[in-house]
Each structure stands twice: as structure tokens, then as C-alpha cells.
Design a protein around this motif. Structure first.
Motif, PDB file in Angstrom:
ATOM      1  N   UNK A   1      37.428  55.376  41.361  1.00  0.00           N
ATOM      2  CA  UNK A   1      38.218  54.787  40.491  1.00  0.00           C
ATOM      3  C   UNK A   1      37.150  53.406  40.068  1.00  0.00           C
ATOM      4  N   UNK A   2      37.463  52.782  38.986  1.00  0.00           N
ATOM      5  CA  UNK A   2      37.083  51.522  38.941  1.00  0.00           C
ATOM      6  C   UNK A   2      37.874  50.380  39.686  1.00  0.00           C
ATOM      7  N   UNK A   3      37.444  49.618  40.417  1.00  0.00           N
ATOM      8  CA  UNK A   3      38.016  48.570  41.320  1.00  0.00           C
ATOM      9  C   UNK A   3      38.128  47.006  40.823  1.00  0.00           C
ATOM     10  N   UNK A   4      39.178  46.698  40.733  1.00  0.00           N
ATOM     11  CA  UNK A   4      39.394  45.287  40.192  1.00  0.00           C
ATOM     12  C   UNK A   4      39.953  44.319  41.276  1.00  0.00           C
ATOM     13  N   UNK A   5      39.588  42.847  41.154  1.00  0.00           N
ATOM     14  CA  UNK A   5      40.065  42.004  41.971  1.00  0.00           C
ATOM     15  C   UNK A   5      41.498  41.289  41.006  1.00  0.00           C
ATOM     16  N   UNK A   6      42.415  41.162  41.562  1.00  0.00           N
ATOM     17  CA  UNK A   6      43.538  40.742  40.970  1.00  0.00           C
ATOM     18  C   UNK A   6      43.916  39.272  41.330  1.00  0.00           C
ATOM     19  N   UNK A   7      44.924  38.654  40.455  1.00  0.00           N
ATOM     20  CA  UNK A   7      45.288  37.318  41.152  1.00  0.00           C
ATOM     21  C   UNK A   7      46.655  37.504  41.439  1.00  0.00           C
ATOM     22  N   UNK A   8      47.219  36.290  41.299  1.00  0.00           N
ATOM     23  CA  UNK A   8      48.710  36.324  41.769  1.00  0.00           C
ATOM     24  C   UNK A   8      49.560  37.022  41.245  1.00  0.00           C
TER      25      UNK A   8
ATOM     26  N   UNK B   1      28.531  49.595  45.519  1.00  0.00           N
ATOM     27  CA  UNK B   1      28.494  48.738  46.877  1.00  0.00           C
ATOM     28  C   UNK B   1      29.664  48.795  47.712  1.00  0.00           C
ATOM     29  N   UNK B   2      30.673  49.714  47.167  1.00  0.00           N
ATOM     30  CA  UNK B   2      32.204  49.855  48.037  1.00  0.00           C
ATOM     31  C   UNK B   2      32.225  51.233  48.667  1.00  0.00           C
TER      32      UNK B   2
END
Ligand SMILES: Nc1ccn([C@@H]2O[C@H](COP(=O)(O)OP(=O)(O)OP(=O)(O)O)[C@@H](O)[C@H]2O)c(=O)n1
Ligand SMILES: C[C@](O)(CO)[C@H](O)COP(=O)(O)O
Length: 234
Positions: free
Chosen positions: A135-142, A159-160
């Protein structure tokens, strides 16, 4: 000589109880896991790390699994449980150690073999199994009120790697890394992170999609399904 250290001293907070003892088709999860290491000709001894209250159960398992040489009480965190397991075999003349979550009952003999072979082929300090994210991987915030998140950015998934256990290490290296980490109060969710921190070499090889970690109750359904097709259920 090669040992397996099996951390199984967690409390299973996300599962709602000690999932290592949860029975699938009448057999506790930990027994499926132990079968693999008991059967493997690449493993000469097993250290089983259990909650302090369950050591008696561990002693009983010794009757069934002759390779279990030590049953030791775990610590507060996975990392401290593994460290205690490693310390138990300090004087056994161990060269290599496989560290495997007690709650990954679907590990295969072939994965164990591939890890061990890669450790020697690459002449590195550690080898770990991992899967490329699909899957596509996102960085999330608060977190938002309902437990949702604002998205911050997208990671380059080439790279993951999503990392599993068993992880195999040169024994002296992983023991030293655990000792240093305790001294520095450094905590990680897997053992290879300690080698990364102290500059040792780690290679990742393909893991197995079925080698799931039983983390929540939903995982039991998956494990039941996979076990019905697995040699571990024999
Ligand atoms: N103090 C701990 C915590 C975890 N583990 C072991 O490490 C593996 C992976 O941990 P995890 O899935 O997080 O298990 P739990 O800690 O039991 O679960 P939770 O985090 O939901 O409480 C499991 O075999 C677990 O028993 C351990 O030996 N000692
Ligand atoms: C060691 C591990 O299974 C590798 O994926 C994982 O990091 C354990 O994480 P947990 O938070 O202890 O479940």
C-alpha cells in the motif's frame, strides 16, 4: 551453536489477554511457535521468556519441547524480555541467536533456514525478514477528535520494508547491543534497531506474508485460516 530466544512475556493489552496462551484448535499459540524451533535441525536450544506468573506452565512445556533449556521471567517491555533471554545463555558458548516473537505461530522452516544461510553468506551481524509494503504509506500529524489524522506526506515505499521475526544475529553482537541500550535507556520495538543504532551491519531478506503477528483478536481468524494450510498445524 545456535539458540532461539522466544519472547512470550507480553500481557496482550491490544488483544485483551495473554494471546501467547490463547488456544487455536485446542493448542496454545506458543506451542505452534515452539514446534517450528523444536523441529529445526538448525536450532540447538531454546530460551522461552514468559510472564513471571506463568513459569510453571513453561516448565511443563519442557516435557513436550526437549530443546527448551531455560524458561525465564520477562521484563516490562519486549526489549527487556529479550535481554533477559539472551543473558540466560551467556555461558552456553552460543555463536548465533534467532529471536522470534512467541505470537508469530506461522513462521516456516524455510524462513528460518534462509535467515541462517544469509547471515553466513553476507558475513553480517544480523539478518531480518521483511515485506515490501503493497500500500501507499503516509506520515500523519496530530490525531483528530475521532481518532482520524491530517495527512502530512507520502513516503517512498521503495525504501520501506515491514519487518518480521525471526531475526538472526551474531550472539556476542546482539548481547552487547542490548547491554548498551539498557545503559543508555534506549528502547526499540525490534532487536535489529539496536544494531542500527550502534553501527553494526543488518541485511533484510524477504519475509513471508503468512508470518503474521497475532496482535488483536481479528488476527486469530487469519491465523486459524493460515494454520489450516500450514505444516505447523500438524
Ligand atoms: N514485556 C514484554 C512484551 C512483549 N513480549 C513479547 O513480544 C512479542 C511481541 O509483542 P506484542 O505483540 O506487543 O505483545 P504484547 O506486549 O503481549 O501485546 P501488547 O503490546 O498489545 O500489550 C510477543 O510474543 C510478546 O509476548 C515480551 O516477551 N515481553
Ligand atoms: C519485533 C516485531 O514483531 C517486528 O515487527 C515488532 O516490532 C513487535 O512490536 P510490538 O509493538 O512489540 O508488537
Amino acid at each position: 551453536m545456535r539458540y532461539a530466544v522466544i519472547p512470550a512475556a507480553g500481557l496482550g493489552r491490544r488483544f485483551g489477554g495473554k494471546k501467547q496462551f490463547f488456544e487455536i484448535n485446542g493448542v496454545p499459540v506458543i506451542e505452534y511457535t515452539l514446534r517450528v524451533f523444536e523441529k529445526s535441525e538448525l536450532v540447538h536450544g531454546i530460551v522461552l521468556v514468559l510472564p513471571a506468573k506463568d513459569l510453571e506452565f513453561g516448565e511443563k512445556l519442557k516435557e513436550k519441547f526437549k530443546k527448551i533449556k531455560y524458561v525465564v521471567p520477562g521484563g516490562e517491555e519486549r526489549q527487556s524480555s529479550v535481554f533477559k533471554g539472551l543473558k540466560a545463555i551467556e555461558n552456553e558458548g552460543v555463536d548465533e541467536v534467532l529471536i522470534h516473537d512467541g505470537v508469530r505461530p506461522l513462521v516456516s522452516q524455510s524462513l528460518v533456514r534462509e535467515l541462517v544461510v544469509a547471515l553466513s553468506d553476507y558475513e553480517v551481524d544480523g539478518v531480518i525478514p521483511g515485506l515490501k509494503p503493497r500500500d501507499t504509506v503516509k506520515v500523519v500529524g496530530a490525531p483528530l477528535e475521532r481518532g482520524d489524522f491530517f495527512v502530512e506526506r507520502t513516503l517512498d515505499r521503495d525504501k520501506l520494508v515491514l519487518v518480521q521475526t525471526p531475526q538472526v544475529f551474531m550472539y556476542e553482537v546482539i548481547l552487547k547491543c542490548h547491554e548498551r541500550a539498557v545503559g543508555e535507556d534506549f528502547w526499540a520495538t525490534d532487536d535489529s534497531a539496536l544494531l542500527e543504532r550502534y553501527g553494526y551491519s543488518v541485511v533484510t531478506i524477504p519475509g513471508e506474508p503468512f508470518n503474521i503477528k497475532i496482535t488483536t483478536k481479528e488476527d486469530v481468524k487469519l491465523a486459524e485460516f493460515f494454520l489450516s494450510y500450514s505444516a505447523n498445524s500438524l
